[in-house]
Scaffold this motif. Structure first.
Motif, PDB file in Angstrom:
ATOM      1  N   UNK A 327       0.205   3.286  -4.097  1.00  0.00           N
ATOM      2  CA  UNK A 327      -0.037   3.621  -2.685  1.00  0.00           C
ATOM      3  C   UNK A 327       0.974   4.635  -2.156  1.00  0.00           C
ATOM      4  N   UNK A 328       1.884   5.112  -2.995  1.00  0.00           N
ATOM      5  CA  UNK A 328       2.961   5.992  -2.543  1.00  0.00           C
ATOM      6  C   UNK A 328       2.452   7.263  -1.838  1.00  0.00           C
ATOM      7  N   UNK A 329       1.362   7.898  -2.279  1.00  0.00           N
ATOM      8  CA  UNK A 329       0.893   9.105  -1.579  1.00  0.00           C
ATOM      9  C   UNK A 329       0.524   8.880  -0.125  1.00  0.00           C
ATOM     10  N   UNK A 330       0.221   7.647   0.267  1.00  0.00           N
ATOM     11  CA  UNK A 330      -0.215   7.385   1.643  1.00  0.00           C
ATOM     12  C   UNK A 330       0.905   7.567   2.659  1.00  0.00           C
ATOM     13  N   UNK A 331       2.163   7.571   2.209  1.00  0.00           N
ATOM     14  CA  UNK A 331       3.263   7.663   3.173  1.00  0.00           C
ATOM     15  C   UNK A 331       3.362   9.027   3.830  1.00  0.00           C
TER      16      UNK A 331
END
Length: 520
Positions: A327-331
């Motif tokens: 989920x890191x790209x969502x930040x």
């Protein structure tokens, strides 16, 4: 805070300097963790030693490494070659140095992207960088010898380049930058290029922005920039044949789309849990931020925020394999959405802001959270709160910063509210710095038995192969042992690392609960 002025280069560089400083605190004070750190380190070490079938074709313990392209591994390998003896195991800090520095670049790049989307809004630009600076997942995960932090920086620069295409003489340069970032993603985690590029293209198509481009210059620049990444994959396929497809299918997109791996029981809830756990204290701004982006969907900022978040969520949520860092790209869209709301809490200029009643109550909630953290600090000094003792100074730093920040942000004077924002940011930065100066920041090490003592036992044996009894293979154990230790079965014979040597085993050495034994 003036609203419209020149790009705040000094502010962005200062914030990035803080991000770099935080990234280096205690970087080598804790061991490498499973799974990716141990694997990345070993692949990088073999590249630094010139092992492999051909140039830039990575291996893992002498066998073809087909999981990821070697973009980050090669850079780490170069640092290992320059900074240590390649025949010795390099330090943890040296292994993590390149990922930490590359990951910190998302802090200024996010601010520059916001500047493009909200042209001339100096405060929004700086607020975006401050949000990215103080988000725990961004600050912590980027320090690991993993690909996710570096690929987020590459994605941010890709979006910035696409957003900077405006139909002038710079289109070829920005197109080339976008293409090079596409190559960077192809050399980091290749399948991620698809949703990353699709998110930017969705925003471009929604606003018909491509009509203003110098399309020939932009597209030719992108094609030229993509050549390094495409060339490596063609070279990989030429040398390794159909094995190269494993990076895209079997161990790439195919695995995460079709195979529910370990720890994926919650499926689509995993990214949402990561968001709820890691978005503090700025999470409270998300709902009005999304609402405002929807209201401004005819404006560039609203289109980009909604399009990038929707495309990335559509790519991440359906994955059957769900690991926390997926989920890191969502930040990045999280920061783009929330930053203007944070600026509004200080400046309160736009009367059309949605959920105004909720926004005006957020500072009181932050103040309450600060008081709760200070209360936890006090409790940690009592017999009841002994388990909180390792966290007391982290809680105190965040408690003072958030408590005072929330109090000042409730003020009717803009100067006081500005002090409130500074207090919030300083409290978060100090708490993160204290976290990184302790072993607490890599809490995954506590989820399984430590590999150090077992690695010490393994080095007492010259036997090959050496097997591990009762547990699956651990890349971090392999790294610290300097050899590959596969899982052994009870019916196997040979040298074992085991906690329960059987009657048919002769123990050669012990280290705590573990034994080095020869079993027949």
């Amino acid at each position: 805070m003036p609203s419209k002025s020149a790009l705040p280069w000094v502010g962005l560089l200062a914030i990035w300097g803080v991000a770099v400083g935080m990234a280096l605190i205690g970087l080598g004070d804790v061991p490498l963790r499973d799974f990716d750190e141990g694997t990345v380190a070993r692949v990088a070490l073999e590249l630094s030693q010139g092992q492999g079938e051909a140039v830039l074709l990575p291996t893992l313990w002498g066998e073809p490494y087909l999981n990821k392209a070697p973009g980050l591994h090669s850079l780490i390998g170069l640092v290992i070659r320059l900074g240590s003896d390649t025949q010795q195991r390099p330090s943890e800090g040296l292994v993590r140095l390149v990922p930490a520095l590359l990951s910190s670049l998302v802090v200024p790049l996010g601010g520059l992207l916001q500047w493009r989307l909200r042209q001339g809004e100096r405060s929004d630009c700086l607020a975006t960088s401050l949000l990215l600076l103080t988000l725990l997942p961004i600050a912590r995960h980027g320090r690991l010898a993993m690909l996710d932090g570096s690929q987020l920086s590459a994605m941010a620069l890709l979006w910035l380049a696409v957003a900077s295409l405006r139909g002038d003489r710079n289109d070829r340069r920005w197109g080339l930058t976008a293409g090079l970032m596409g190559s960077a993603l192809l050399l980091l985690k290749a399948p991620l290029l698809i949703p990353s590029a699709a998110a930017a293209m969705a925003a471009v198509a929604w606003g018909w922005e491509w009509q203003r481009w110098r399309c020939r210059a932009a597209v030719s620049g992108m094609a030229l920039g993509l050549l390094p990444g495409i060339s490596w994959h063609l070279w990989h396929a030429h040398i390794r044949g159909t094995q190269a497809l494993w990076m895209w299918g079997g161990d790439g997109a195919g695995r995460v789309l079709l195979d529910a791996g370990e720890g994926s029981d919650l499926r689509w809830r995993v990214p949402l849990i990561e968001l709820l756990e890691g978005g503090w204290p700025w999470l409270l701004l998300l709902a009005p931020g999304l609402w405002w982006a929807w209201q401004q969907r005819q404006e560039r900022w609203g289109r980009w925020c909604l399009a990038t978040l929707a495309v990335l969520a559509a790519a991440i949520l359906p994955l059957k394999t769900q690991l926390p860092w997926y989920s890191h790209p969502l930040w990045l869209p999280f920061a783009l959405i929330n930053a203007p709301l944070l600026v509004w809490l200080v400046e309160r200029r736009d009367p059309s802001i949605p959920l105004r009643w909720w926004l005006l109550r957020i500072p009181s909630i932050w103040m309450l959270l600060g008081l709760l953290l200070l209360g936890a600090t006090v409790v940690s000094f009592t017999a009841v709160g002994t388990q909180l003792a390792p966290y007391r100074w982290l809680a105190a730093a965040a408690g003072v910063g958030w408590g005072c920040g929330g109090w000042w942000l409730r003020s009717g004077q803009q100067r006081q509210r500005r002090h409130g924002l500074i207090s919030m940011v300083c409290g978060s930065v100090l708490a993160l710095s204290l976290l990184f100066s302790s072993p607490l920041w890599l809490w995954e090490l506590n989820e399984r038995w430590p590999v150090g003592p077992v690695a010490s036992l393994s080095r007492l044996s010259s036997a090959s192969p050496l097997l591990l009894h009762g547990y699956d293979e651990r890349p971090s154990l392999n790294w610290y042992s300097g050899q590959r230790i596969r899982r052994g079965r009870s019916r196997d014979s040979g040298w074992f690392l085991t906690q329960k040597p059987g009657d048919h085993c002769v123990v050669s050495a012990r280290e705590g609960e573990w034994a080095l034994a020869r079993c027949r």
